[in-house]
Design an enzyme around this catalytic site. Structure first.
Site, PDB file in Angstrom:
ATOM      1  CG  ASN A 140      28.730 101.878  -7.327  1.00  0.00           C
ATOM      2  OD1 ASN A 140      28.430 103.064  -7.357  1.00  0.00           O
ATOM      3  ND2 ASN A 140      28.946 101.158  -8.420  1.00  0.00           N
TER       4      ASN A 140
ATOM      5  CB  ALA B 162      18.596  85.613 -12.238  1.00  0.00           C
TER       6      ALA B 162
ATOM      7  CG  ASP C  35      21.101  99.157 -15.209  1.00  0.00           C
ATOM      8  OD1 ASP C  35      22.068  98.377 -15.197  1.00  0.00           O
ATOM      9  OD2 ASP C  35      21.232 100.393 -15.258  1.00  0.00           O
TER      10      ASP C  35
ATOM     11  CG  ASP D  76      29.386  97.454  -6.681  1.00  0.00           C
ATOM     12  OD1 ASP D  76      30.223  96.563  -6.448  1.00  0.00           O
ATOM     13  OD2 ASP D  76      29.501  98.258  -7.628  1.00  0.00           O
TER      14      ASP D  76
HETATM   15  P1  ADP Z   1      27.809  90.972 -10.005  1.00  0.00           P
HETATM   16  O1  ADP Z   1      27.015  92.178 -10.364  1.00  0.00           O
HETATM   17  O2  ADP Z   1      28.949  91.279  -9.065  1.00  0.00           O
HETATM   18  O3  ADP Z   1      28.201  90.088 -11.155  1.00  0.00           O
HETATM   19  P2  ADP Z   1      25.636  89.089  -9.488  1.00  0.00           P
HETATM   20  O4  ADP Z   1      25.204  89.263 -10.904  1.00  0.00           O
HETATM   21  O5  ADP Z   1      26.008  87.712  -9.042  1.00  0.00           O
HETATM   22  O6  ADP Z   1      26.822  90.080  -9.083  1.00  0.00           O
HETATM   23  O7  ADP Z   1      24.430  89.627  -8.573  1.00  0.00           O
HETATM   24  C1  ADP Z   1      24.558  89.846  -7.183  1.00  0.00           C
HETATM   25  C2  ADP Z   1      23.244  89.533  -6.506  1.00  0.00           C
HETATM   26  O8  ADP Z   1      22.230  90.396  -7.064  1.00  0.00           O
HETATM   27  C3  ADP Z   1      22.722  88.128  -6.726  1.00  0.00           C
HETATM   28  O9  ADP Z   1      23.238  87.223  -5.760  1.00  0.00           O
HETATM   29  C4  ADP Z   1      21.220  88.315  -6.568  1.00  0.00           C
HETATM   30  O10 ADP Z   1      20.835  88.344  -5.207  1.00  0.00           O
HETATM   31  C5  ADP Z   1      20.999  89.722  -7.157  1.00  0.00           C
HETATM   32  N1  ADP Z   1      20.595  89.656  -8.581  1.00  0.00           N
HETATM   33  C6  ADP Z   1      21.394  89.761  -9.672  1.00  0.00           C
HETATM   34  N2  ADP Z   1      20.683  89.629 -10.819  1.00  0.00           N
HETATM   35  C7  ADP Z   1      19.393  89.424 -10.437  1.00  0.00           C
HETATM   36  C8  ADP Z   1      18.159  89.232 -11.133  1.00  0.00           C
HETATM   37  N3  ADP Z   1      18.110  89.196 -12.477  1.00  0.00           N
HETATM   38  N4  ADP Z   1      17.016  89.073 -10.409  1.00  0.00           N
HETATM   39  C9  ADP Z   1      17.045  89.114  -9.051  1.00  0.00           C
HETATM   40  N5  ADP Z   1      18.180  89.312  -8.328  1.00  0.00           N
HETATM   41  C10 ADP Z   1      19.334  89.459  -9.004  1.00  0.00           C
END
Ligand code: ADP
Length: 301
Positions: A42, A216, A239, A245
């Site tokens: 990924n 988020a 999703d 990644d």
């Molecule tokens: P991982 O998938 O490794 O747990 P995160 O959940 O922290 O990583 O998400 C990585 C990045 O993806 C975040 O810093 C943000 O920029 C984006 N992101 C994740 N979830 C959301 C969301 N619900 N809405 C908008 N951006 C998101």
């Protein structure tokens, strides 16, 4: 600079089931979907889509690895350093219940067959200053990190999936940690307010740069000189599978092109927002043109 992602290549087999298999029971799958995955794949796909010059190194099975190689190649990743072995490709057997709950059996397969000889041969193709991107889904990581550090490669670690083996790695060689809240907490070994983790990690690894993603809520970047807080884009999330990644790939491709950190964080944030507004893992990773056209206020469906 060139980018070497030495990481996992997985085939994900997703079975829809009425209920999870219980001990001694046989259940029939209602449907089967196969996806190309692995955090290594990924992130390679995301870095190449973002315009990075990316080589993927790792191992797949000779008989079942072709779809993974094809996916990498279609995204513009150089696959000449991926070895084909007489060993099953790494795979995950995923049961998904009607409620949406899942349970996963992961078999590392060829991902766990990386030899020190493969590592030496691979690193010989790269120079001091090139980026080495690592996750925690292949074997021989301590050797790989020591050898890459001796050569002067810039080591990036996404400590995922997080487990005790991460703490035993030569983490002093890591230049960039890209991690989420859960990974940061486990790496610090302390329960603190989330905003404190970048500073705590920096105290332990003073020469590193920390990128802490907060779903988020966005992300925080911190190095010895400055700290940047980047909010996420507001999108309808459907999703979040490959959000981290996608973020990692876009951020690192920008770093490899000497993009200023603020701009690299903004681009990675937009790319990750697009990926959460779509279904799937690697297919949800946007192209560079899509990221450039994306306006943070717009909602993707
Ligand atoms: P991982 O998938 O490794 O747990 P995160 O959940 O922290 O990583 O998400 C990585 C990045 O993806 C975040 O810093 C943000 O920029 C984006 N992101 C994740 N979830 C959301 C969301 N619900 N809405 C908008 N951006 C998101």
């Amino acid at each position: 600079m060139n980018i070497l992602c030495f990481g996992s290549l997985n085939l994900d087999k997703v079975y829809r089931v009425h209920h999870f298999v219980q001990p001694g029971e046989t259940v029939s799958g209602l449907s089967l979907e196969e996806h190309c995955g692995g955090k290594g794949l990924n992130q390679s796909v995301a870095m190449a889509k973002a315009g990075g010059r990316v080589w993927h190194a790792g191992c797949v099975g000779r008989s079942d690895g072709q779809p993974l190689l094809q996916t990498l190649e279609n995204s513009g990743v150089d696959i000449s350093l991926v070895r084909r072995l007489d060993h099953p490709t790494g795979h995950a057997i995923i049961q998904v219940e009607e409620s949406g709950q899942n349970c996963i059996l992961l078999y590392g397969g060829a991902n766990q067959q990386i030899t020190t000889e493969q590592i030496d041969e691979t690193l010989a193709q790269f120079q001091a200053g090139d980026l080495l991107v690592l996750q925690n889904e292949i074997n021989n990581l301590p050797y790989l990190m020591e050898a890459a550090s001796r050569k002067g490669l810039t080591i990036v670690l996404n400590p995922s999936p997080m487990d005790a083996s991460i703490l035993a790695l030569p983490l002093e060689h890591v230049s960039y940690f890209l991690l989420n809240e859960v990974e940061a907490r486990e790496l610090c070994g302390e329960d603190r307010a989330v905003e404190e983790y970048p500073q705590l990690l920096l105290e332990r690894f003073p020469h590193s740069r920390i990128v802490l993603t907060l779903g988020a809520k966005g992300c925080i970047y911190q190095d010895a000189c400055h700290r940047v807080e980047q909010p996420a884009c507001k999108v309808k999330a459907v999703d979040t599978t490959a959000a981290g990644d996608t973020f990692t790939g876009y951020f690192l491709a920008a770093v490899a092109q000497d993009t200023p950190i603020e701009e690299a964080l903004k681009t990675a944030t937009k790319a990750a927002a697009i990926s959460v507004s779509r279904h799937g893992a690697s297919p949800s990773i946007p192209t560079k043109a899509e990221v450039e056209a994306f306006s943070p206020d717009s909602q993707e469906n």
